[in-house]
Design a protein around this motif. Structure first.
Motif, PDB file in Angstrom:
ATOM      1  N   SER A  12       0.837  -1.198   0.000  1.00  0.00           N
ATOM      2  CA  SER A  12       0.000   0.000   0.000  1.00  0.00           C
ATOM      3  C   SER A  12       0.866   1.239   0.000  1.00  0.00           C
ATOM      4  O   SER A  12       1.871   1.303   0.710  1.00  0.00           O
ATOM      5  N   HIS A  13       0.425   2.195  -0.774  1.00  0.00           N
ATOM      6  CA  HIS A  13       1.061   3.507  -0.766  1.00  0.00           C
ATOM      7  C   HIS A  13       0.011   4.489  -0.270  1.00  0.00           C
ATOM      8  O   HIS A  13      -1.009   4.688  -0.935  1.00  0.00           O
ATOM      9  N   ASN A  14       0.238   5.053   0.900  1.00  0.00           N
ATOM     10  CA  ASN A  14      -0.748   5.971   1.467  1.00  0.00           C
ATOM     11  C   ASN A  14      -0.429   7.412   1.087  1.00  0.00           C
ATOM     12  O   ASN A  14       0.735   7.816   1.066  1.00  0.00           O
ATOM     13  N   VAL A  15      -1.479   8.133   0.796  1.00  0.00           N
ATOM     14  CA  VAL A  15      -1.337   9.530   0.392  1.00  0.00           C
ATOM     15  C   VAL A  15      -1.950  10.433   1.467  1.00  0.00           C
ATOM     16  O   VAL A  15      -2.633   9.964   2.378  1.00  0.00           O
ATOM     17  N   LEU A  33      -3.674   9.057  -8.899  1.00  0.00           N
ATOM     18  CA  LEU A  33      -2.527   8.144  -8.860  1.00  0.00           C
ATOM     19  C   LEU A  33      -2.880   6.805  -9.513  1.00  0.00           C
ATOM     20  O   LEU A  33      -2.070   6.211 -10.229  1.00  0.00           O
ATOM     21  N   TYR A  75      -7.208  -0.198  -5.931  1.00  0.00           N
ATOM     22  CA  TYR A  75      -6.136  -1.162  -6.166  1.00  0.00           C
ATOM     23  C   TYR A  75      -5.755  -1.196  -7.637  1.00  0.00           C
ATOM     24  O   TYR A  75      -6.630  -1.170  -8.506  1.00  0.00           O
ATOM     25  N   TRP A 105      -0.904  -3.274  -5.823  1.00  0.00           N
ATOM     26  CA  TRP A 105      -0.691  -2.058  -5.043  1.00  0.00           C
ATOM     27  C   TRP A 105      -2.030  -1.469  -4.658  1.00  0.00           C
ATOM     28  O   TRP A 105      -2.943  -1.384  -5.476  1.00  0.00           O
ATOM     29  N   GLU A 106      -2.109  -1.038  -3.422  1.00  0.00           N
ATOM     30  CA  GLU A 106      -3.254  -0.268  -2.961  1.00  0.00           C
ATOM     31  C   GLU A 106      -2.812   1.190  -2.848  1.00  0.00           C
ATOM     32  O   GLU A 106      -1.720   1.475  -2.343  1.00  0.00           O
ATOM     33  N   ILE A 107      -3.628   2.083  -3.339  1.00  0.00           N
ATOM     34  CA  ILE A 107      -3.414   3.513  -3.082  1.00  0.00           C
ATOM     35  C   ILE A 107      -4.492   3.901  -2.082  1.00  0.00           C
ATOM     36  O   ILE A 107      -5.678   3.626  -2.306  1.00  0.00           O
TER      37      ILE A 107
END
Lengths: 141, 141
Positions: free
Chosen positions: A73-76, A85, A111, A120-122
């Protein structure tokens, strides 16, 4: 065992093609020998390595190297960052598994699956604020 | 997209059983709601979540959630730490895929597979010294 992961290795068909996918998302590679591409992250590195060499290293048949049971996961910082994104990933060749939208626990997520199958999860999590540098911890900074 | 991974999620059969595996390696969990276990790492979190719920989240069949094409490395400060850490993982139920030993590039590595199939490398890289806090980057600190 200290609580840290030094290196995340993604097994891929073609290291250079895969590197270009991550570069299209805005990442810059570190200096590296032939056959491997490395992206330095916060306190760790993400490496790209061919599936056949990875299988050899692991003493496993290449068919055993599936994807999906481990996701990144990429957290924003803002909910509004999730959709653009995901769109950028799609433009770079990813498949959208789940479009940006609200999730039951109160966040906004989506995802994508990279051309190599990695998931990947955003995510934006209003209950887990990132540190000013972007670091994440479960119950927030 | 900034160069960081906020959350590594491992899909597992039984979250509690899997959590106990990581606790036997010496990790301490963060406070968390039922159904998920979280371990805060350096600048990120590792989460355990059931495979069926993960598959539902991802809009993928559970059979598609393989392991192995993404591996996690934990780097240690001394080559002599690799073998004992693999032994500790084996005692906790892991399978040793590759015992501790020298590798062509000059390091010392070994691989274990957790009871859920996730693959971990324990590595010492004499060319990539860790920071005092344990952070890793490709060309060392």
């Amino acid at each position: 065992m200290e609580q840290r992961v030094s290196l995340i290795t993604l097994g891929v068909q073609d290291v250079e093609a895969s590197a270009q996918f991550y570069e299209q998302l805005g990442w810059t590679r570190a200096e590296s020998p032939d056959g491997v591409v490395a992206f330095d992250l916060m306190s760790q590195t993400l490496g790209l390595y061919t599936l056949d060499k990875l299988a050899e290293d692991l003493n496993l048949p290449i068919e055993a190297l599936g994807t999906g049971a481990m996701t990144l996961s990429h957290n924003v910082r803002d909910a509004e960052e999730v959709a653009p994104l995901l769109a950028r990933a799609e433009a770079a060749g990813a498949a959208i598994l789940r479009p940006a939208g609200p999730v039951f626990w109160g966040g906004t997520i989506g995802y994508f699956q990279s051309p190599d199958g990695h998931i990947w999860e955003i995510a934006h999590n209003p209950y887990s604020a990132l540190s000013p540098e972007g670091a994440f911890r479960w119950n927030g900074y």
